[in-house]
Design an enzyme around this catalytic site. Structure first.
Site, PDB file in Angstrom:
ATOM      1  N   SER A 105      33.064  29.484  27.988  1.00  0.00           N
ATOM      2  CA  SER A 105      32.247  28.875  29.029  1.00  0.00           C
ATOM      3  C   SER A 105      31.456  29.945  29.759  1.00  0.00           C
ATOM      4  O   SER A 105      31.788  31.134  29.707  1.00  0.00           O
ATOM      5  CB  SER A 105      33.119  28.101  30.033  1.00  0.00           C
ATOM      6  N   ALA A 106      30.397  29.501  30.431  1.00  0.00           N
ATOM      7  CA  ALA A 106      29.623  30.374  31.303  1.00  0.00           C
ATOM      8  C   ALA A 106      30.344  30.419  32.646  1.00  0.00           C
ATOM      9  O   ALA A 106      30.608  29.378  33.247  1.00  0.00           O
ATOM     10  CB  ALA A 106      28.197  29.845  31.457  1.00  0.00           C
TER      11      ALA A 106
END
Length: 324
Positions: A105-106
């Site tokens: 994920s960011a």
């Protein structure tokens, strides 16, 4: 920077909103860090991401929405899921749902801002990032230090290739490499020594390679057992520091592990759930710690070739130590 459906003005306003959110969430962030969020676009690095709906993941693309919901989501202070069970959002079928577990994920922008602020990157700092991901953090580091002195590494060729392309397309030219160790524990010795090392993937203890590759006086910022630690490399090879204050979004989760002794079970102090309390701690001191909920930044982390430990001294002068 115009997107498929949004104008430069819309994107600039979205970036300004994110910079404002980051500044509001942080505790006295430096102006340089806030400026980086204002000037570095996020959307080119997460063109597609997953939204979780009823336990399933739906890929979101800008062209799927006629309104501003996609742009607003990209520039919200939220972590964005970019991979589920090894399948990148860009490779998912349009409109198709996926079950499974998020595997990449960011990072939450406000948490990332706190980490960058703790890293204290200056122009010309030699920086190693472990966990390139989308490339967004590397872009922020390039804005802070300059592309020529930034190295970023990740575990898979696809992540590295995609990030390199996005970075270069947006005017950032750091050294982007594939880490030999899947967890990044070997760092990147070819570019050492580094003034600053940052990791966005949780670890149970600081890898020795990171300490070896950090220059004396340099800083290491990384999530250790669920809490972000900031360490300073000493001349004798050890690194000593403290944990950052608790962030509402928490740090990236470390690898799951079992504990084999008593732990302090305090939801507001969750990273202690993965620390081994010494068997001779004593009920009085354990009760005191749990009752008073000492803040994370009060605990010292020491990492060296022979041992890694967390220490805390109670108000009555009792020294408590947890080996990692």
């Amino acid at each position: 920077m115009t997107t498929v459906l949004h104008s430069d003005q819309q994107v600039l306003c979205a970036r300004a909103d994110l910079a404002t959110e980051v500044e509001r969430a942080g505790s006295a962030l430096s102006a340089r860090v806030v400026d980086a969020f204002l000037n570095v676009p996020r959307h080119p690095f997460v063109p597609v991401f997953y939204r979780e709906e009823s336990g399933l993941h739906l890929p979101w693309r800008e062209e799927d929405f006629a309104d501003d919901s996609w742009l607003a989501e990209v520039y919200a202070d939220r972590a964005l899921i970019t991979e589920v069970d090894g399948v990148h959002a860009e490779d998912a079928a349009p409109g198709g749902f996926r079950g499974g577990t998020a595997t990449s994920s960011a990072t939450l922008p406000s948490l990332l801002a706190e980490m960058l602020d703790a890293l204290d990157v200056r122009p010309g700092s030699r920086v190693l990032e472990l966990g390139t991901g989308t490339g967004y953090t590397a872009a922020l580091l390039c804005h802070l230090a300059g592309s020529a002195t930034v190295t970023t590494a990740d575990r898979t060729g696809q992540l590295v290739d995609n990030a390199r392309t996005r970075l270069y397309d947006n005017g950032f030219e750091p050294t982007v490499v594939r880490a030999e160790a899947a967890d990044g524990s070997d760092g990147h010795p070819a570019g050492a020594p580094y003034d600053r090392i940052i990791a966005t993937r949780g670890v149970r203890r600081i890898p020795q390679a990171w300490l070896d590759q950090c220059a004396p006086g340099g800083l290491v910022v990384a999530p250790v057992r669920g809490a972000v630690a900031r360490l300073t490399k000493l001349a004798d090879g050890r690194a000593v520091g403290r944990f950052l204050p608790r962030h509402p979004g928490e740090a990236p989760a470390p690898e799951a592990s079992a504990t084999d002794s008593r732990v302090l079970d305090d939801p507001a102090f969750s990273f202690w759930a993965d620390l081994h309390a010494p068997r001779d701690l004593g009920a009085a001191h354990e009760s005191w710690l749990a009752h008073h909920r000492p803040r994370r930044e009060w605990f010292t982390l020491e990492a060296g070739p022979d041992t890694q430990r967390v220490s805390y001294t109670t108000p009555d002068g009792t020294a408590l130590t947890w080996p990692l």
